[in-house]
Design an enzyme around this catalytic site. Structure first.
Site, PDB file in Angstrom:
ATOM      1  N   GLN A 168       1.320  52.914  16.047  1.00  0.00           N
ATOM      2  CA  GLN A 168       1.250  52.720  17.493  1.00  0.00           C
ATOM      3  C   GLN A 168       2.185  53.721  18.187  1.00  0.00           C
ATOM      4  O   GLN A 168       3.371  53.801  17.854  1.00  0.00           O
ATOM      5  CB  GLN A 168       1.643  51.276  17.847  1.00  0.00           C
ATOM      6  CG  GLN A 168       1.479  50.930  19.304  1.00  0.00           C
ATOM      7  CD  GLN A 168       0.015  50.954  19.759  1.00  0.00           C
ATOM      8  OE1 GLN A 168      -0.863  50.431  19.095  1.00  0.00           O
ATOM      9  NE2 GLN A 168      -0.237  51.567  20.898  1.00  0.00           N
ATOM     10  N   ASP A 224      -7.482  56.211  13.839  1.00  0.00           N
ATOM     11  CA  ASP A 224      -7.258  56.649  15.224  1.00  0.00           C
ATOM     12  C   ASP A 224      -7.843  58.047  15.448  1.00  0.00           C
ATOM     13  O   ASP A 224      -8.001  58.475  16.593  1.00  0.00           O
ATOM     14  CB  ASP A 224      -5.748  56.718  15.516  1.00  0.00           C
ATOM     15  CG  ASP A 224      -5.283  55.581  16.419  1.00  0.00           C
ATOM     16  OD1 ASP A 224      -6.127  54.947  17.069  1.00  0.00           O
ATOM     17  OD2 ASP A 224      -4.061  55.347  16.464  1.00  0.00           O
ATOM     18  N   LYS A 255      -5.266  44.407  18.976  1.00  0.00           N
ATOM     19  CA  LYS A 255      -5.887  44.932  17.749  1.00  0.00           C
ATOM     20  C   LYS A 255      -5.945  43.861  16.668  1.00  0.00           C
ATOM     21  O   LYS A 255      -6.935  43.765  15.927  1.00  0.00           O
ATOM     22  CB  LYS A 255      -5.109  46.163  17.263  1.00  0.00           C
ATOM     23  CG  LYS A 255      -5.349  47.377  18.144  1.00  0.00           C
ATOM     24  CD  LYS A 255      -4.334  48.489  17.973  1.00  0.00           C
ATOM     25  CE  LYS A 255      -4.572  49.546  19.065  1.00  0.00           C
ATOM     26  NZ  LYS A 255      -3.531  50.545  19.173  1.00  0.00           N
TER      27      LYS A 255
END
Ligand code: NDP
Length: 285
Positions: free
Chosen positions: A97, A120, A53
């Site tokens: 995460q 997300d 990322k």
């Protein structure tokens, strides 16, 4: 005839190139999109994903800020950091995460991300909006799957789509997106009876199970589009998906490889969502 591969690399590169161009335009207006990534603990797979990322952000000209927290961090301390990032005008996207250590409740943490920075697409607000067809951040993996299907030129209208897996981050949102594109959707899971029969009726088969070789060649309808979300280690130690690629290729019309498929598109979709978050937070669009 063997199936055509739906390659993630060129599709992801095209998305990232488009994002990079828009980032350049934003910079000329004094805005630099910024993604904050929170990594708790030392999970090796998570470290690899986070590094990817960061690279993607750099390629797209975006800023990335990585917050590394120890595995024994308290939930309260994590929520405190999230509150700071929520208030920070220079941070446009926030990503925690997963998975998180056992002392932390994942849903509580996800719900603490402001929906407008939830790149997300995992917060209840964004998932709810997606369900009722309102503007929202769509989870990156299912969004990537839909882009890959679209790239084949095969219309979903009236087709039978079967999703194997019902997680909140892949299976369920993938099913909703397919439904929105007028597919007739079946969702299979660990309690599904006659799973192979369902799969054999799929014009579009999305596998998100997390088990190497779970979808065998005889479960694929001739001519089906097969999207393999799984990321597993095979018996040989190599990365592989949920689908027996060689056998399924003999039956499918299109198929995504692993590696080199959905994973790359997932990362590209995150860049697109972060760009959009920056634009929305600055009142552009
Ligand atoms: P989860 O473990 O959260 O969900 C797995 C799903 O598969 C569950 O719904 C489960 O059913 C179902 N399942 C498990 N075993 C069986 C079985 N024997 N028969 C039928 N269904 C079964 O996983 P995720 O959705 O998070 O991820 C799925 C896979 O995709 C993993 O390999 C993961 O690594 C990968 N992944 C890849 C991404 C990418 O970018 N390419 C991104 C995210 C995930 P039940 O609900 O009944 O337990």
């Amino acid at each position: 005839m063997a199936a055509q591969r739906i390659e993630g690399k060129p599709l992801a590169a095209a998305v990232k190139q488009r994002v990079a161009l828009e980032v350049e335009q934003l910079k000329q207006r004094g805005i630099r999109p910024c993604l904050a990534v929170i990594l708790v603990g030392e999970d090796p797979a998570s470290q690899v994903y986070v590094a990817g990322k960061e690279r993607d952000c750099a390629q797209c000209g975006m800023e990335s800020r990585l917050y590394r927290l120890p595995a024994d961090i308290t939930q309260a301390a994590l929520l405190e950091l999230l509150a700071q990032l929520a208030a920070d005008r220079e941070v446009h996207g926030i990503l925690v995460q997963l998975p998180l250590p056992a002392q932390i409740d994942e849903q509580t943490v996800i719900a603490a991300i402001p929906p407008e920075k939830d790149v997300d697409g995992f917060t209840p607000v964004n998932l709810g909006r997606m369900l009722i067809g309102q503007p929202c951040f769509v989870p990156c993996t299912p969004a990537g799957c839909l882009e890959m299907i679209a790239s084949t030129g095969v219309s979903l209208d009236g087709k039978h789509a079967v999703v194997v897996g019902r997680s909140n981050i892949v299976g369920k949102p993938a099913a909703v997106l397919l439904l929105q594109r007028n597919a007739t959707v079946t969702v299979c899971h660990s309690r599904t009876k006659d799973l192979a029969d369902h799969c054999r009726r799929a014009d579009v088969l999305v596998a998100a199970v997390g088990k190497a070789g779970f979808i065998t060649g005889d479960m694929v309808k001739p001519g089906a589009v097969v999207i393999d979300v799984g990321i597993n280690r095979g018996a040989d130690g190599k990365l592989c998906g949920d689908v027996d690629f060689a056998a399924a290729s003999e039956k499918a019309s299109f198929i995504t490889p692993v590696p080199g498929g959905v994973g790359l598109m997932t990362r590209a979709m995150l860049m697109e969502n972060t760009l959009r978050a920056a634009k929305l937070l600055h009142g552009i669009e």
